[in-house]
Design a protein around this motif. Structure first.
Motif, PDB file in Angstrom:
ATOM      1  N   GLN A 224      18.916  51.768  38.455  1.00 53.29           N
ATOM      2  CA  GLN A 224      19.806  52.400  39.383  1.00 53.29           C
ATOM      3  C   GLN A 224      19.275  53.608  39.937  1.00 53.29           C
ATOM      4  O   GLN A 224      18.397  54.209  39.471  1.00 53.29           O
ATOM      5  CB  GLN A 224      21.091  52.607  38.503  1.00 53.29           C
ATOM      6  N   PRO A 225      19.946  54.084  41.066  1.00 51.08           N
ATOM      7  CA  PRO A 225      19.565  55.239  41.636  1.00 51.08           C
ATOM      8  C   PRO A 225      19.819  56.337  40.658  1.00 51.08           C
ATOM      9  O   PRO A 225      20.972  56.248  39.873  1.00 51.08           O
ATOM     10  CB  PRO A 225      20.261  55.405  42.972  1.00 51.08           C
ATOM     11  N   ALA A 226      19.441  57.756  41.075  1.00 44.10           N
ATOM     12  CA  ALA A 226      19.529  58.725  40.162  1.00 44.10           C
ATOM     13  C   ALA A 226      20.876  59.287  40.065  1.00 44.10           C
ATOM     14  O   ALA A 226      21.640  59.808  39.200  1.00 44.10           O
ATOM     15  CB  ALA A 226      18.599  59.937  40.428  1.00 44.10           C
ATOM     16  N   GLN A 227      21.867  59.209  41.253  1.00 45.90           N
ATOM     17  CA  GLN A 227      23.125  59.507  41.293  1.00 45.90           C
ATOM     18  C   GLN A 227      23.869  58.806  40.413  1.00 45.90           C
ATOM     19  O   GLN A 227      24.938  59.195  39.914  1.00 45.90           O
ATOM     20  CB  GLN A 227      23.831  59.946  42.485  1.00 45.90           C
ATOM     21  N   ALA A 228      23.608  57.792  39.786  1.00 43.21           N
ATOM     22  CA  ALA A 228      24.387  57.141  38.825  1.00 43.21           C
ATOM     23  C   ALA A 228      24.175  57.109  37.557  1.00 43.21           C
ATOM     24  O   ALA A 228      24.209  56.445  36.676  1.00 43.21           O
ATOM     25  CB  ALA A 228      24.635  55.066  39.390  1.00 43.21           C
ATOM     26  N   ALA A 229      23.446  58.168  37.222  1.00 42.91           N
ATOM     27  CA  ALA A 229      22.735  58.311  35.826  1.00 42.91           C
ATOM     28  C   ALA A 229      23.666  58.230  34.707  1.00 42.91           C
ATOM     29  O   ALA A 229      24.194  57.303  34.225  1.00 42.91           O
ATOM     30  CB  ALA A 229      21.630  59.371  35.924  1.00 42.91           C
ATOM     31  N   GLU A 230      23.668  59.410  33.945  1.00 41.19           N
ATOM     32  CA  GLU A 230      23.953  59.165  32.659  1.00 41.19           C
ATOM     33  C   GLU A 230      25.550  59.297  32.259  1.00 41.19           C
ATOM     34  O   GLU A 230      26.410  59.998  33.340  1.00 41.19           O
ATOM     35  CB  GLU A 230      23.545  60.536  31.813  1.00 41.19           C
ATOM     36  N   PRO A 231      25.971  58.615  31.554  1.00 39.10           N
ATOM     37  CA  PRO A 231      27.382  58.492  31.335  1.00 39.10           C
ATOM     38  C   PRO A 231      27.893  59.816  30.816  1.00 39.10           C
ATOM     39  O   PRO A 231      27.177  60.625  30.274  1.00 39.10           O
ATOM     40  CB  PRO A 231      27.745  57.400  30.079  1.00 39.10           C
TER      41      PRO A 231
ATOM     42  N   THR B 261      16.900  67.550  47.393  1.00 41.68           N
ATOM     43  CA  THR B 261      18.136  67.915  47.800  1.00 41.68           C
ATOM     44  C   THR B 261      19.163  67.292  47.020  1.00 41.68           C
ATOM     45  O   THR B 261      18.969  65.904  46.816  1.00 41.68           O
ATOM     46  CB  THR B 261      18.243  67.781  49.229  1.00 41.68           C
ATOM     47  N   VAL B 262      20.065  68.014  46.428  1.00 34.76           N
ATOM     48  CA  VAL B 262      21.057  67.292  45.544  1.00 34.76           C
ATOM     49  C   VAL B 262      22.166  66.606  46.515  1.00 34.76           C
ATOM     50  O   VAL B 262      22.729  66.899  47.363  1.00 34.76           O
ATOM     51  CB  VAL B 262      22.047  68.558  44.785  1.00 34.76           C
ATOM     52  N   ARG B 263      22.326  65.474  45.924  1.00 33.85           N
ATOM     53  CA  ARG B 263      23.214  64.207  46.669  1.00 33.85           C
ATOM     54  C   ARG B 263      24.522  64.100  45.737  1.00 33.85           C
ATOM     55  O   ARG B 263      24.733  64.555  44.488  1.00 33.85           O
ATOM     56  CB  ARG B 263      22.456  63.025  46.875  1.00 33.85           C
ATOM     57  N   ALA B 264      25.650  63.618  46.330  1.00 34.67           N
ATOM     58  CA  ALA B 264      27.152  63.620  45.749  1.00 34.67           C
ATOM     59  C   ALA B 264      26.588  62.481  44.425  1.00 34.67           C
ATOM     60  O   ALA B 264      25.970  61.635  44.509  1.00 34.67           O
ATOM     61  CB  ALA B 264      27.935  62.807  46.608  1.00 34.67           C
ATOM     62  N   GLY B 265      26.835  62.994  43.380  1.00 39.36           N
ATOM     63  CA  GLY B 265      26.890  62.438  41.970  1.00 39.36           C
ATOM     64  C   GLY B 265      25.879  62.888  41.187  1.00 39.36           C
ATOM     65  O   GLY B 265      25.417  62.200  40.207  1.00 39.36           O
ATOM     66  N   ASP B 266      24.816  63.204  41.772  1.00 39.62           N
ATOM     67  CA  ASP B 266      23.571  63.910  41.150  1.00 39.62           C
ATOM     68  C   ASP B 266      23.880  64.914  40.008  1.00 39.62           C
ATOM     69  O   ASP B 266      24.848  65.581  40.053  1.00 39.62           O
ATOM     70  CB  ASP B 266      22.764  64.639  42.046  1.00 39.62           C
ATOM     71  N   THR B 267      23.248  64.698  38.990  1.00 43.85           N
ATOM     72  CA  THR B 267      22.968  65.800  37.764  1.00 43.85           C
ATOM     73  C   THR B 267      21.738  66.442  37.678  1.00 43.85           C
ATOM     74  O   THR B 267      20.589  65.554  37.664  1.00 43.85           O
ATOM     75  CB  THR B 267      23.687  65.052  36.535  1.00 43.85           C
TER      76      THR B 267
END
Length: 326
Positions: free
Chosen positions: A32-39, A75-81
């Motif tokens: 999955q892409p990075a922005q969907a990463a950790e719970p 560059t930080v995207r929405a949902g990134d951590t």
């Protein structure tokens, strides 16, 4: 002789008032892409997904300067951590925080530019020196679509625990195709632990023996520390959690400096903490009937976790560690 309890000057709090949060579990790892990463439920350790506005401005300024110097940025995207960005680029989270002047409680926002520090492993060019070293050495593996940590560990003749520890991952971590994982050297023996984890495990065992704690109590401490911190003395975590057991000063475990000191933290886990007005927290030996409780219930009685069932997964491994190291 009854062991002396750990003491602190922290203002009295009731031990049952605030839970300590521990990490999640998810070994099915998906591309999955990075922005969907950790719970969001994980803690053990909980990694930052944020920084304050001032820290964001400082990070952007630093990013502009380093980008001009040819250093990589993202560059930080929405949902990134920060956690997901570091993992996606194969970097240590602490290194990413340090390169951007961020802290464990920092906040990042879409549009922020983060500096990606050069991984230490890539600073020096490849030479034949490492190949000439006779001792076992770690190597890397490029994640393929459909890979799981369980499958990778089996193919690489290591354990999932060792693989997670070598890469700073948790049971709820997600790996991605193209990501490079460090495959730990195989000289850790049957424990599946690295040198830092072995040192901390031996310290827990030694202090448990000194206090006269039965073997079962020592294995509970080992498994709890693995669940909370991967048997590492962490500088931060969920809220004000620190150290091997992710003990929180705000819930009466001691000062920030105290809970970050392994000997203190281990003794506090076993013995609890007393304040001027009496007990602030209960240790394992304070829990009535702890020896007849299930492994997870005994650990939970000390930690007061939001995820009490997650300690039990370490019972078998902790028994093995005690047998190998104790």
């Amino acid at each position: 002789m009854t062991p002396q309890r750990a003491t602190t000057t922290t203002s009295p709090l009731r031990w049952w008032a605030v839970p300590a949060v521990v990490g999640g579990i998810a070994l099915a790892l998906a591309p999955q892409p990075a922005q969907a990463a950790e719970p969001r439920e994980t803690s053990g350790p909980v990694l930052p997904d944020a920084t304050r506005a001032a820290g964001t401005v400082a990070a952007a300024a630093r990013a502009a300067a380093t980008e001009a110097a040819g250093q990589a940025t993202v560059t930080v995207r929405a949902g990134d951590t920060v956690w997901a960005i570091a993992r996606c680029h194969g970097l240590d989270i602490g290194a990413v925080l340090g390169a951007n002047g961020l802290g464990w409680q920092s906040i990042i926002r879409p549009g922020d530019v983060l500096v990606l520090p050069t991984p230490a492993a890539t600073v020096a060019p490849t030479t034949t020196t490492a190949a000439a070293t006779p001792a076992p050495t770690a190597h890397t593996y490029l994640v393929q679509r459909g890979d799981t940590l369980t499958a990778i560990a089996a193919r690489q003749h290591t354990t999932v625990v060792a693989l997670l520890g070598a890469n700073g991952l948790t049971w709820s971590s997600i790996i991605y195709p193209g990501q490079r994982l460090t495959i730990p050297a195989t000289d850790a023996g049957a424990t599946g632990l690295d040198e830092e984890q072995i040192a901390n495990a031996r310290l827990i065992i030694r202090i448990g023996r000194e206090l006269g704690v039965p073997d079962r109590g020592i294995t509970i401490a080992l498994g709890t520390a693995m669940q909370e911190s991967w048997l590492r003395n962490l500088d931060g975590g969920d809220r004000d959690s620190r150290g091997l057991f992710q003990q929180r000063p705000s819930t009466g475990w001691g000062t920030a400096a105290q809970v970050a000191e392994p000997v203190y933290a281990i003794r506090a886990f076993f013995l609890g903490v007393d304040g001027p007005s009496g007990p602030l927290t209960r240790g394992l030996l304070d829990i009535p009937g702890w020896q007849s409780m299930t492994y997870a219930d005994a650990a939970q009685a000390v930690q007061i976790s939001a995820y009490p069932d997650r300690y039990g997964r370490w019972e078998s491994a902790a028994t093995q560690w005690l047998r190998a190291l104790g």
